[in-house]
Write an enzyme that holds these catalytic residues in place. Structure first.
Site, PDB file in Angstrom:
ATOM      1  N   CYS A 113       0.823  -1.210   0.000  1.00  0.00           N
ATOM      2  CA  CYS A 113       0.000   0.000   0.000  1.00  0.00           C
ATOM      3  C   CYS A 113       0.863   1.268   0.000  1.00  0.00           C
ATOM      4  CB  CYS A 113      -0.987  -0.035   1.160  1.00  0.00           C
ATOM      5  SG  CYS A 113      -2.386   1.112   0.919  1.00  0.00           S
ATOM      6  N   HIS A 221      -3.501  -5.184   0.533  1.00  0.00           N
ATOM      7  CA  HIS A 221      -2.978  -5.537   1.861  1.00  0.00           C
ATOM      8  C   HIS A 221      -2.917  -7.057   2.033  1.00  0.00           C
ATOM      9  CE1 HIS A 221      -2.728  -1.645   4.048  1.00  0.00           C
ATOM     10  NE2 HIS A 221      -3.535  -1.262   3.072  1.00  0.00           N
ATOM     11  N   GLU A 223      -1.133  -8.729   4.028  1.00  0.00           N
ATOM     12  CA  GLU A 223      -0.884  -9.162   5.411  1.00  0.00           C
ATOM     13  C   GLU A 223      -2.148  -9.663   6.092  1.00  0.00           C
ATOM     14  OE1 GLU A 223      -1.631  -4.653   5.918  1.00  0.00           O
ATOM     15  OE2 GLU A 223      -1.039  -6.085   4.362  1.00  0.00           O
TER      16      GLU A 223
END
Length: 259
Positions: A113, A221, A223
């Site tokens: 990001c 994202h 993660e």
């Protein structure tokens, strides 16, 4: 055997609007520790406390995280406007030279990001301040309401280049991702290759051409739920392999490692 160290770039926040902190999302540490298999180390991204040289020697790789503040447009030759939002000049002062040093050394990093945008700016690229205001573009911002699961839910397809680095990594030319960003790449930086795009043409996956190490960066994202997501897991696994190779003294070229 000690795990290789991944420096997780922290963000500056105020707790209760008065207590200054450096913070990093738990999901970043989870992905680094449990998918990449490395030791997560939160970095206070502020030149008052750390130097790029110290970070390069202390860490084996870097996770360039997302964050609410944006890269200051002065870093790519533009004036700040209200549309550019909040800034973190201290983080700019660390991450931009850090990216350039890692590219030159072959030291691995994974950009997410804001980190994706930092890679582009560090190499001379520019950013749009607000993607949703551009003709024909989607609203890529995080939904304002709902649970975390709803905010990080998969929302659009990313199409990657057939035969490219991300295609080889994912085993597909189309993958589903979340989307939680307002800004995006306007002009790619020198050697920045756009290898994946959203349905509206917004760049979503990049790498640095002819870099001696791992330079993959994504606008979404990964993660979030990295251990279970079929796109996130191979991305963090490959990043962990590159970090271990660096720690062992073997900077593996990106195209070689991903083949």
């Amino acid at each position: 055997m000690a795990r290789p160290v991944v420096g997780i770039i922290g963000n500056s926040y105020l707790i209760n609007d008065q207590y200054p902190t450096h913070a990093g999302g738990t999901m970043n540490s989870d992905a680094v520790a449990n998918v990449a298999g490395c030791l997560p180390l939160l970095i206070p991204a502020d030149p008052r406390f750390v130097s790029v040289e110290e970070l390069l020697e202390t860490c084996d790789g870097f996770l360039l995280t997302g964050g609410r503040p944006n890269v200051h447009p002065a870093e790519y030759g533009e004036d700040a406007t209200e549309a550019h939002g909040q800034f973190d000049r201290a983080r700019d002062a660390i991450t931009l030279p850090l990216v350039r040093a890692c590219v030159a050394r072959g030291q691995p990093f994974l950009g997410i990001c804001r980190g994706f945008q930092e890679v582009n700016v560090a190499l001379g690229g520019t950013l749009h301040p607000e993607i949703r205001d551009l003709p024909g573009r989607m609203n890529h911002r995080m939904p304002p309401d709902g649970t975390l699961e709803e905010k990080f839910a998969l929302r659009h397809v990313v199409t990657v280049t057939e035969g490219g680095v991300f295609n080889r990594l994912f085993g597909a030319t189309e993958v589903m991702t979340n989307t939680l960003h307002g800004q995006g790449i306007k002009c790619p930086g020198c050697r920045v290759v756009v290898d994946g795009v959203a349905p509206d043409g917004t760049p979503e996956a990049i790498y640095v051409k002819d870099a001696p190490g791992f330079t993959l960066s994504v606008q979404w994202h990964p993660e979030w739920d990295a251990a279970n997501d079929p796109v996130s897991r191979p991305l963090f696994t490959a990043f962990g392999e590159a970090v271990r190779a660096w720690a062992a003294g073997r900077a593996v070229p990106l195209v070689q490692r991903s083949a």
